[in-house]
Scaffold this active site. Structure first.
Site, short mmCIF file in Angstrom:
data_model
loop_
_atom_site.label_atom_id
_atom_site.label_comp_id
_atom_site.label_asym_id
_atom_site.label_seq_id
_atom_site.Cartn_x
_atom_site.Cartn_y
_atom_site.Cartn_z
N ASP A 226 -13.28 -0.06 -10.33
CA ASP A 226 -12.81 1.06 -9.51
C ASP A 226 -13.89 1.39 -8.47
O ASP A 226 -15.08 1.44 -8.79
CB ASP A 226 -12.55 2.27 -10.39
CG ASP A 226 -11.95 3.43 -9.61
OD1 ASP A 226 -10.72 3.50 -9.52
OD2 ASP A 226 -12.73 4.27 -9.09
N HIS A 239 -8.15 7.04 6.62
CA HIS A 239 -7.55 5.97 5.82
C HIS A 239 -7.82 4.57 6.37
O HIS A 239 -7.95 3.62 5.58
CB HIS A 239 -6.05 6.22 5.68
CG HIS A 239 -5.74 7.36 4.75
ND1 HIS A 239 -5.70 7.22 3.39
CD2 HIS A 239 -5.47 8.67 5.00
CE1 HIS A 239 -5.42 8.39 2.83
NE2 HIS A 239 -5.27 9.29 3.79
N GLU A 269 -7.43 2.02 -5.62
CA GLU A 269 -8.77 1.45 -5.45
C GLU A 269 -9.23 0.70 -6.69
O GLU A 269 -10.42 0.44 -6.86
CB GLU A 269 -9.78 2.56 -5.11
CG GLU A 269 -10.03 3.57 -6.21
CD GLU A 269 -9.09 4.77 -6.16
OE1 GLU A 269 -9.49 5.85 -6.61
OE2 GLU A 269 -7.95 4.62 -5.67
#
Length: 352
Positions: A226, A239, A269
């Site tokens: 992650d 973004h 993610e």
């Protein structure tokens, strides 16, 4: 652009076949002087007028209107003038290549063969009119016979091209259909942003890897990775910057992992990595290499230098453990790695 001689080779017009076609029409080396005179004395001085007359006829044909935009009109005019400049030059491979190209271009434009034949006959008539208007009564028959032979050669070559192109088209269509099917299947299994296998595909690959490892008596581990503080990246830089970070991390993982390792985007993610090795003690070092490489390469995006770290949860598969249970243990280890401060690899304890 198709290289010279490519069509001759593709359609089987080698030198032997070329000579056979010329011989069947009575075209040989003895006609070279007459061909040269035809170009220089009969056709050459009037080539522009012949080309313009042909295009006037073509413009009056209803079937031809769809092919005759202004740009195409100019292309046809230049092509005709060039063709008339070289009329009778049939000794070179390039002459056969040119006629095959003409046929192929007409076929690719979906010009009906009937329209081509009518146009061919019209051009032949224009050339014969030029012969009888220019040559003496004694020489006109020889030049007229030469024009008929040359035009017959062109017509047969173009007709061959239509037929052979259709065969090649069918073969290519089948191959293209197979390629498109493969691309569609591939696209359906890839994450469009990172180019990695998407969640559904990486789960399939993980199942396959688990079966493979057990059949080969290898150790297998699953790593849940992650990106740390990813929401802050989106909030702080936007973004598009977040997309750049995801792409960069995916690239680092490709660089750090081995050829038979499995990697995919699990969602958001999060990424899923599957490793196999003879001994489980190799797994932590691979995951740690990924962590160090990511941390060492800040992502430059939209004028910003964004430091990136990752947290990883690593779980070694136990005998007969299902993939879902293995993912659950790796995910729990990932959660604990983030709780302990992030930017680390944490190994899951054995299941109870």
């Amino acid at each position: 652009m198709i290289p010279v001689l490519d069509l001759c080779k593709r359609f089987g017009f080698d030198r032997r076949r070329q000579q056979a076609r010329l011989g069947a029409l009575g075209i040989d080396a003895s006609l070279r002087p007459l061909c040269l005179r035809l170009r220089r004395e009969v056709v050459g001085p009037h080539k522009e007028a012949v080309a313009q007359a042909f295009l006037r006829w073509l413009g009056a044909q209803e079937d031809a209107q769809r092919y005759l935009g202004d740009a195409q009109h100019d292309v046809l005019y230049r092509g005709l003038v060039g063709y008339l400049d070289r009329l009778g030059d049939v000794d070179a491979d390039a002459a056969f290549e040119e006629r095959l190209r003409v046929g192929l271009s007409h076929w690719m434009l979906d010009v009906p063969v009937s329209l081509f034949v009518c146009g061919h006959q019209t051009l032949q008539q224009l050339l014969l009119e030029r012969v009888f208007a220019t040559c003496s009564a004694a020489e006109a028959p020889a030049f007229a016979s030469l024009v008929l032979r040359l035009m017959a050669l062109d017509l047969t070559l173009v007709a061959d091209t239509y037929r052979l192109a259709q065969v090649h088209h069918l073969v290519r269509s089948l191959k293209s259909q197979m390629d498109e099917t493969h691309k569609f299947k591939l696209k359906a299994t890839l994450d469009p942003l990172t180019g990695l296998p998407n969640r559904a595909r990486v789960m399939e690959l993980a199942e396959e890897a688990l079966l493979d490892a057990r059949s080969r008596r290898l150790s297998l581990c699953l790593v849940m990775l992650d990106i740390d503080h990813f929401k802050q990246v989106n909030d702080s830089y936007g973004h598009p910057a977040g997309d750049d970070v995801l792409t960069a991390v995916a690239g680092v993982m490709r660089e750090a992992l081995r050829g038979d390792d499995v990697i995919g985007r699990y969602g958001g993610e999060e990424f899923l990595i599957v490793l196999r090795a003879p001994r489980p003690d190799e797994f932590w070092s691979v995951a740690e290499r990924v962590r160090l490489l990511v941390a060492a390469k800040p992502v430059v995006t939209h004028g910003h230098r964004v430091p990136v770290t990752v947290s990883q949860g690593l779980a070694v598969a136990e005998p007969q453990e299902a993939l879902a249970a293995l993912i659950g243990r790796a995910d729990a280890a990932l959660y604990e790695a983030k709780r302990q401060g992030r930017n680390r690899v944490l190994v899951a304890p054995p299941s109870r």
